[in-house]
Structure formats: structure tokens, C-alpha cells
Motif scaffolding. Sequence first.
Motif, short mmCIF file in Angstrom:
data_model
loop_
_atom_site.label_atom_id
_atom_site.label_comp_id
_atom_site.label_asym_id
_atom_site.label_seq_id
_atom_site.Cartn_x
_atom_site.Cartn_y
_atom_site.Cartn_z
N UNK A 204 0.86 -1.19 0.00
CA UNK A 204 0.00 0.00 0.00
C UNK A 204 0.89 1.24 0.00
N UNK A 205 0.56 2.23 -0.83
CA UNK A 205 1.43 3.40 -0.94
C UNK A 205 0.63 4.68 -1.08
N UNK A 206 1.29 5.79 -0.72
CA UNK A 206 0.75 7.13 -0.93
C UNK A 206 1.90 8.03 -1.38
N UNK A 207 1.64 8.92 -2.34
CA UNK A 207 2.72 9.73 -2.92
C UNK A 207 2.18 11.09 -3.36
N UNK A 208 2.44 12.16 -2.61
CA UNK A 208 2.10 13.51 -3.07
C UNK A 208 3.16 14.05 -4.02
N UNK A 209 2.72 14.75 -5.08
CA UNK A 209 3.62 15.34 -6.08
C UNK A 209 3.29 16.81 -6.24
N UNK A 210 4.30 17.66 -6.12
CA UNK A 210 4.15 19.09 -6.35
C UNK A 210 4.76 19.42 -7.71
N UNK A 211 3.97 20.05 -8.59
CA UNK A 211 4.46 20.45 -9.90
C UNK A 211 4.53 21.97 -9.99
N UNK A 212 5.74 22.48 -10.27
CA UNK A 212 5.99 23.92 -10.37
C UNK A 212 6.39 24.23 -11.80
N UNK A 219 5.00 33.46 -24.99
CA UNK A 219 3.71 33.93 -24.51
C UNK A 219 3.89 34.63 -23.17
N UNK A 220 2.89 35.38 -22.77
CA UNK A 220 2.86 35.96 -21.44
C UNK A 220 1.95 35.10 -20.57
N UNK A 221 2.42 33.89 -20.26
CA UNK A 221 1.60 32.95 -19.50
C UNK A 221 2.47 32.02 -18.67
N UNK A 222 2.05 31.80 -17.42
CA UNK A 222 2.68 30.85 -16.52
C UNK A 222 1.60 30.04 -15.84
N UNK A 223 1.62 28.73 -16.06
CA UNK A 223 0.64 27.83 -15.46
C UNK A 223 0.83 27.75 -13.95
N UNK A 224 -0.27 27.75 -13.20
CA UNK A 224 -0.20 27.64 -11.75
C UNK A 224 0.37 26.32 -11.28
N UNK A 225 0.73 26.29 -10.01
CA UNK A 225 1.26 25.08 -9.38
C UNK A 225 0.14 24.08 -9.11
N UNK A 226 0.44 22.79 -9.31
CA UNK A 226 -0.53 21.73 -9.04
C UNK A 226 0.01 20.82 -7.94
N UNK A 227 -0.91 20.32 -7.10
CA UNK A 227 -0.60 19.31 -6.10
C UNK A 227 -1.43 18.07 -6.42
N UNK A 228 -0.77 16.93 -6.55
CA UNK A 228 -1.44 15.66 -6.83
C UNK A 228 -1.11 14.68 -5.71
N UNK A 229 -2.13 14.00 -5.21
CA UNK A 229 -1.93 12.93 -4.24
C UNK A 229 -2.35 11.61 -4.89
N UNK A 230 -1.39 10.70 -5.04
CA UNK A 230 -1.64 9.36 -5.57
C UNK A 230 -1.63 8.35 -4.43
N UNK A 231 -2.51 7.37 -4.51
CA UNK A 231 -2.51 6.30 -3.53
C UNK A 231 -3.03 5.03 -4.16
N UNK A 232 -2.69 3.89 -3.56
CA UNK A 232 -3.14 2.63 -4.12
C UNK A 232 -2.57 1.44 -3.39
N UNK A 233 -2.90 0.25 -3.89
CA UNK A 233 -2.41 -0.98 -3.30
C UNK A 233 -2.33 -2.07 -4.34
N UNK A 234 -1.55 -3.10 -4.06
CA UNK A 234 -1.41 -4.20 -5.01
C UNK A 234 -1.23 -5.52 -4.26
N UNK A 235 -1.49 -6.61 -4.98
CA UNK A 235 -1.37 -7.96 -4.43
C UNK A 235 -0.58 -8.82 -5.41
#
Length: 320
Positions: A204-212, A219-235
Motif C-alpha cells: 500500500x502506498x501514498x505519494x504527493x507530487x508538487x508540480x511547479x 507567450x505571457x503565461x505561466x501555469x499555476x502550481x498543481x498538487x497531486x496525491x496518488x494512492x493505491x495498493x497491489x497484491x
Amino acid sequence: MKKLVILLLTLAAGQQGLAQGHYTGSSFNPNDYFAPHAGLIVPVWYGYANMDYHNAQGKKSDQLINPKPGNPTSLDITQNVKTHSFILMAIYGGKGKVLGANWGMMLIPTLNSPTAGIALDYYSQQTGSGRYHFKNKSIGFGDMYIQPVWLSWQQGNMQYAVNYGVWAPTGRYKPNDLDNGGHGYWSHNIRAALKYKPTPSINMSIAPTLEINHWQKDTDFKEGTHLTVDLGGSYVWNKRGDEVGLFGHYTKQISDDKGAGGGSFVADQMAGIGGFISYWVVPRKVGLMGRITQNFATENRFGGLAMQTGVNFLIPTDKH
């Protein structure tokens, strides 16, 4: 040797003005945030996705609400986008220890057909009213993911990991162009992960990822920061290492876009749930993998069903 699987890149393609970042949640299987044992892993994968645009209320919509000055209040769009991706990965597990941890590196070049992200970029840049169709069928190189820092520590039935990766803008990018294959900007992914093994066969695992994200090219554009939380399990159900598992994620934009190209847009979010199965054709040398992910709670972006299938080739560098 641990097996690694595809990093989903079916949404990793050029965006401007209404971008979504590079990293897509549920991109790894639950064990794959942790550095592999010594050896070289070469996965070859094909991915398919069927995406629909969801508005800020989370509903499927043929109207893209676009409050940017100079653009209409809304556009009627042809909002279903089907995507195809081909990915050849190179994953290396190093010998010995670094800071007491197993270590590795990862390189992922991509080859994409037009993605939902490109379609969203195209729609968001239109300045006249009417119905807009996204019909480009070209294919080309996308942005490349490079993960030079990949460290994993183990203590009893717990495992910890720290990853740092960067998305390089290697895909073609030109503002408001249907032939784009990349975002046109660099992104940093910073990840921590925790895994618990209650039994030798269950993970079983959990993994937060911050993307900057950096400023977009031309262009005059900068995408905002994203936070992703992944979780799951395997057998793991046999000694060969054949495995089945479930995973999920939640992604949220946690800072505003910047610049005249997109600072007024509503933040996006998306969640997803899915499963995978792996089977060793030749134990610890050649393996098959299949995955499926269904997105939900999607706001201000494209979301839908994604499927991947492929082959993993393992080349050990030690005798274990």
C-alpha cells in the motif's frame, strides 16, 4: 527485480492560456514510486484516451467559458478528443547505495497524437464567436520527462522515497498552433512517497507530487502550481511476481495562473480511479501489463477514460 510501468502521458502535450500542467495523476502503479533494484528496464507502451471537456461546475459541456478580455464570453466547441500515445522508457536502477538508499534514474521521451490539452489550448485562444472543431490528426514528439533523483530507503515493512524530475519542452510548440506536441515550458516535479507492506504479498502506498511550472515560450503565461496525491495498493499472487492492483489520485491547482495569457481562468481539478494487472511471460525478464483509469470530479479541463497496454523488458546488472 522490481518492475516499473508506464508514466501516463496521454494528456502531456502543448497547452497555452488554459493549460493543465505536465503531470497526470494515477501515472504510476502503487509500487513504482520507489527506486528499482540494479538493472535496466525498457518499457514499450501504447496508450489511448477518450476525453470530454468539463466546466467549472464539473459537468460535461460544449461551451468553454472564457472570461479573458478580447475573447467571447463562451465558445461552442466540439469537445470530445480521442488521443494516442507511444512511449519508450529507459529506467536504470543503480548498484550500491546513495545516502543509504537504493537509487535510480528515469528518462521518458514521448510520441503523441493531438491531445485533449492541445484541443483546450486551441479553443481557449479563439477570439470570434461560433462553433469550433478540433480536427488535427498529426503525430509528433512530445515533451520529455527526466528524473535524475530517485532515492528509496527501507526500514522493516516500511519504505520511503524522494523523487525529483523535470519536464523538458522538447515537443514542438508555437502559440495557437494545432501541430503542437509540447507545452512550451519547463516543469519541476517534487515527490515524496511512503509504502507499507502488511504482508509479503500486499503493498500500500501514498505519494504527493508538487508540480511547479515556468513561463511559457513566446507567450505571457505561466501555469499555476498543481498538487497531486496518488494512492493505491497491489497484491502479488504467486512466486513469479504476477500482480494485480488498484490506484487513485486527486489533482488540484493550488496557485493562480499568471500573465495576460491566462491569469483570469478558473483553477482546474481532477480525480481518478483505476486498476492494473501484470504478468511475466518470461519471469523477471519480459512482462506484459494492462491498465485502465476513469477520471471523475473534473473541473475546467478535459477528463475521461484512459487505457494502456505494453511490454516491459528487464536487463539485470547483478545476479539477484
